[in-house]
Design an enzyme around this catalytic site. Structure first.
Site, PDB file in Angstrom:
ATOM      1  N   HIS A 170       0.848  -1.198   0.000  1.00 45.87           N
ATOM      2  CA  HIS A 170       0.000   0.000   0.000  1.00 45.87           C
ATOM      3  C   HIS A 170       0.888   1.254   0.000  1.00 45.87           C
ATOM      4  O   HIS A 170       1.829   1.330   0.779  1.00 45.87           O
ATOM      5  CB  HIS A 170      -0.912  -0.016   1.232  1.00 45.87           C
ATOM      6  N   HIS A 178       2.685   4.268   0.988  1.00 45.33           N
ATOM      7  CA  HIS A 178       2.780   4.949   2.282  1.00 45.33           C
ATOM      8  C   HIS A 178       4.212   5.376   2.564  1.00 45.33           C
ATOM      9  O   HIS A 178       5.147   4.927   1.919  1.00 45.33           O
ATOM     10  CB  HIS A 178       2.305   4.022   3.408  1.00 45.33           C
ATOM     11  N   GLN A 189       6.788   6.914   6.099  1.00 48.46           N
ATOM     12  CA  GLN A 189       6.886   6.932   7.551  1.00 48.46           C
ATOM     13  C   GLN A 189       7.478   8.254   8.017  1.00 48.46           C
ATOM     14  O   GLN A 189       8.153   8.941   7.257  1.00 48.46           O
ATOM     15  CB  GLN A 189       7.780   5.794   8.047  1.00 48.46           C
ATOM     16  N   PHE A 198      25.065  -4.046  -5.153  1.00 49.80           N
ATOM     17  CA  PHE A 198      25.272  -4.467  -3.774  1.00 49.80           C
ATOM     18  C   PHE A 198      26.308  -3.560  -3.116  1.00 49.80           C
ATOM     19  O   PHE A 198      27.432  -3.472  -3.589  1.00 49.80           O
ATOM     20  CB  PHE A 198      25.747  -5.922  -3.729  1.00 49.80           C
ATOM     21  N   VAL A 205      28.356  -3.819  -0.462  1.00 53.67           N
ATOM     22  CA  VAL A 205      28.778  -4.876   0.470  1.00 53.67           C
ATOM     23  C   VAL A 205      30.248  -4.730   0.853  1.00 53.67           C
ATOM     24  O   VAL A 205      30.690  -3.618   1.152  1.00 53.67           O
ATOM     25  CB  VAL A 205      28.422  -6.267  -0.107  1.00 53.67           C
TER      26      VAL A 205
HETATM   27  O1  LIG Z   1      33.433  -8.100  -7.252  1.00 56.65           O
HETATM   28  P1  LIG Z   1      32.138  -8.838  -7.118  1.00 56.65           P
HETATM   29  O2  LIG Z   1      32.190  -9.913  -6.080  1.00 56.65           O
HETATM   30  O3  LIG Z   1      31.594  -9.326  -8.425  1.00 56.65           O
HETATM   31  O4  LIG Z   1      31.106  -7.716  -6.622  1.00 56.65           O
HETATM   32  C1  LIG Z   1      30.622  -7.565  -5.332  1.00 56.65           C
HETATM   33  O5  LIG Z   1      31.578  -6.975  -4.451  1.00 56.65           O
HETATM   34  C2  LIG Z   1      32.001  -5.646  -4.769  1.00 56.65           C
HETATM   35  C3  LIG Z   1      32.926  -5.158  -3.682  1.00 56.65           C
HETATM   36  O6  LIG Z   1      32.309  -5.127  -2.422  1.00 56.65           O
HETATM   37  C4  LIG Z   1      30.793  -4.704  -4.963  1.00 56.65           C
HETATM   38  O7  LIG Z   1      31.250  -3.479  -5.465  1.00 56.65           O
HETATM   39  C5  LIG Z   1      29.752  -5.291  -5.906  1.00 56.65           C
HETATM   40  O8  LIG Z   1      28.618  -4.456  -5.930  1.00 56.65           O
HETATM   41  C6  LIG Z   1      29.375  -6.699  -5.421  1.00 56.65           C
HETATM   42  O9  LIG Z   1      28.425  -7.268  -6.284  1.00 56.65           O
HETATM   43  O1  LIG Z   2       9.003  -0.086   9.514  1.00 55.41           O
HETATM   44  P1  LIG Z   2       9.058  -1.097   8.407  1.00 55.41           P
HETATM   45  O2  LIG Z   2       8.644  -0.538   7.071  1.00 55.41           O
HETATM   46  O3  LIG Z   2       8.372  -2.373   8.730  1.00 55.41           O
HETATM   47  O4  LIG Z   2      10.616  -1.472   8.311  1.00 55.41           O
HETATM   48  C1  LIG Z   2      11.515  -1.049   7.331  1.00 55.41           C
HETATM   49  O5  LIG Z   2      11.927   0.297   7.547  1.00 55.41           O
HETATM   50  C2  LIG Z   2      12.645   0.561   8.747  1.00 55.41           C
HETATM   51  C3  LIG Z   2      13.088   2.013   8.722  1.00 55.41           C
HETATM   52  O6  LIG Z   2      13.947   2.302   7.638  1.00 55.41           O
HETATM   53  C4  LIG Z   2      13.833  -0.374   8.915  1.00 55.41           C
HETATM   54  O7  LIG Z   2      14.375  -0.218  10.207  1.00 55.41           O
HETATM   55  C5  LIG Z   2      13.432  -1.841   8.725  1.00 55.41           C
HETATM   56  O8  LIG Z   2      14.583  -2.658   8.771  1.00 55.41           O
HETATM   57  C6  LIG Z   2      12.708  -1.984   7.393  1.00 55.41           C
HETATM   58  O9  LIG Z   2      12.305  -3.316   7.194  1.00 55.41           O
END
Ligand SMILES: O=P(O)(O)O[C@H]1O[C@H](CO)[C@@H](O)[C@H](O)[C@H]1O
Ligand SMILES: O=P(O)(O)O[C@H]1O[C@H](CO)[C@@H](O)[C@H](O)[C@H]1O
Lengths: 351, 351
Positions: free
Chosen positions: B164, B166, B168, B315, B317
């Site tokens: 829906h 929305h 927050q 990602f 990551v």
């Molecule tokens: O290099 P990879 O494993 O393909 O890629 C992954 O790790 C990288 C480094 O954290 C990130 O920038 C990429 O977004 C992620 O998909």
């Molecule tokens: O409150 P919601 O929509 O259930 O939760 C979502 O937003 C929050 C605020 O960014 C986060 O902390 C949660 O991890 C996420 O799942």
């Protein structure tokens, strides 16, 4: 007046390595979850896949052929985010449009010849080989580069695009944001208190015990007081050590042992190969090798995303991106849960 | 010597709102992707679902019954991360174990009575109602709280647990990390340059044009020079405005128009309801209402995760978490792509 209970009452905790705060709202674990559920990780990974560029003997995107390696194997990333020879964007810039040169190298390191193992399922002797190689790469790239980031993205949920056990190393001509902030924080603490921040912290946690997950004579794993990810941990040596290549043979042995223990507990938590990003932080290298870096203490961060089950992660989204990280259980609750899990891996356990 | 080309040569760019750097490695888009692919978002959402706690007339977890609302509808979050009355954890703490009191309120605001619409599919007049309500909530909660974070998590990929439409609002007794850093950066810039950072920035971008996505007489949307997410945008007023409740009727009208344009382009990019987290940043409130906040400029951040298609995201990551954010196309490439997309929504387009 109500008396304060961290499990019931939201509060802020200070992260002294990042000079920032995390909002702890443990009462929030009670809410139901109707949101996205991840695909459970692929469970049947073949030991050898002729199309997987990381397997021994296979050909990679670059056309290079991997050796028939039987332990670790290191090669240059075929799609590097950092290359050694990028030209300089030039100076003389408006303060709102500033750029800087970035140079470096990106390497990939396979942990094992088999695709169907992960660190916790490897023998201690095999993990020691990984640690030795980390130390060697840091030493080698650290001659030139100020920062050598060793990191592992584990699991598809963490952007890992290949199930073969491996990590990456990105070495750069600059000190990236995270270590730059950490350097500043550790330096200020050392100047004020005369002892490295993380050396003092490890001593305190070893006494308090409530956030300790596993420990041995050389190492300590805690869910840090300021953890932002649900089951985030911090791996700390007890001795003051600047960089991973300074570890003694004995310390590499005990590090392999404690990594195996921690990662087994992680896998046992939801009985799934636990996704995470992890990486090492130690004193900067390159030109910094000549400086006094006594304020630094070697450590590894583990950032796992799972919150409730093998398929429900914590989303660091709206509020977290725009305002501040927020967590749904206390670090003490997370540590207790991990601490009480069996030491034997669920895949090798007898029933 | 090679001449510098931002599309081919990795470099760093400075984010003046966060005092940090992003690594731009646009040549990396060439790598193949064999990693996780997201489930495409659910396409058949019923207009009314008797089990959805956000629909008009339904009963929520708290037992409260929603009115039969026909425009926006605001209520207190049934699982709030911030409550008004949490006790203080107390002072007298070790510098490595610092905590602080956190108090606040969390509200939810439905944009529309129907579950099967999103902002870009709503009429301009309906979007104006949303903007009016944002202004009203900010004014109301801003009397007490130093920070009122309005944010929208859109799409399951961004942790949104309910389809829906929305957003927050989390109001807090403290200034969270992100606005605290932004406040510091904008203040320093203003002191040095005598004009607000984002007012100067908008002027520059309006002239340069290469990062502009859409603009009208009151507003400008750019992919900022320092964007970290692939299609991140920054929505800026041309006039100096501290907070959303200061917008004139005309400015609310033109804001609704530009939001509809931007979000339509977002949806058209991969022909999918585009996931993102967005939020408003303006001058702090509560006790800060009495201070001079001329260094602040109202703005909204849009952080969308998709990179390559409706199902492949970027990602953030290992390297990004442990070292520094990294992006795989230049902000100029992203802006050009968005700018050239049709203004009509793919769902309502005639063939
Ligand atoms: O290099 P990879 O494993 O393909 O890629 C992954 O790790 C990288 C480094 O954290 C990130 O920038 C990429 O977004 C992620 O998909
Ligand atoms: O409150 P919601 O929509 O259930 O939760 C979502 O937003 C929050 C605020 O960014 C986060 O902390 C949660 O991890 C996420 O799942």
């Amino acid at each position: 007046d109500l008396s304060f209970d961290p499990k019931e009452h939201q509060h802020l905790r200070y992260n002294p390595l990042r000079d920032s705060w995390v909002l702890v709202s443990a009462h929030r674990m009670k809410r139901p979850w109707a949101g996205q559920v991840e695909k459970p990780p692929e469970e049947h990974i073949p030991r050898y896949d002729p199309r997987n560029p990381l397997c021994p003997g296979n050909t990679r995107a670059s056309g290079e052929v991997n050796p028939s390696y039987d332990s670790t194997f290191v090669f240059e990333n075929d799609f590097p985010a950092l290359q050694p020879d990028a030209p300089d964007p030039g100076s003389d810039q408006h303060p709102l449009f500033q750029s800087k040169a970035a140079r470096g190298v990106c390497k990939v390191m396979c942990f094992h010849p088999w695709s169907d193992v992960t660190l916790p399922l490897m023998k201690k002797e095999e993990i020691i080989k990984v640690i030795d190689k980390w130390a060697e790469i840091l030493e080698e790239l650290g001659v030139t580069y100020p920062w050598v980031q060793i990191f592992e993205n584990k699991g598809a949920m963490m952007g890992c695009s290949n199930p073969h056990p491996h990590c990456q190393v990105w070495a750069s001509s600059f000190l990236p944001n995270e270590p730059a902030v950490s350097d500043r924080c550790q330096r200020a603490y050392y100047q004020k208190n005369g002892e490295p921040l993380l050396v003092q912290y490890a001593k305190q946690e070893a006494e308090k015990k409530e956030r300790v997950v596993v420990e041995n004579s050389d190492w300590l794993v805690v869910v840090p007081y300021w953890a932002m990810w649900p089951y985030q941990t911090l791996l700390l040596p007890r001795r003051h050590i600047l960089r991973i290549n300074e570890l003694t043979g004995e310390e590499r042995d005990s590090l392999a042992a404690i990594m195996k223990q921690l990662l087994t507990k992680y896998d046992n938590l939801f009985e799934v190969s636990f996704p995470y990003s992890m990486g090492w932080h130690g004193a900067p290298t390159g030109p910094h090798l000549k400086e006094d870096n006594s304020h630094w203490q070697l450590h590894a961060h583990y950032y796992p995303p799972l919150l409730r089950s093998a398929t429900v992660k914590k989303f660091m989204v709206g509020y977290e991106m725009l305002a501040q990280e927020q967590r749904d259980l206390t670090p003490e609750q997370a540590a207790e849960k991990l601490r009480n899990l069996p030491e034997e891996h669920y895949k090798t356990r007898e029933n």
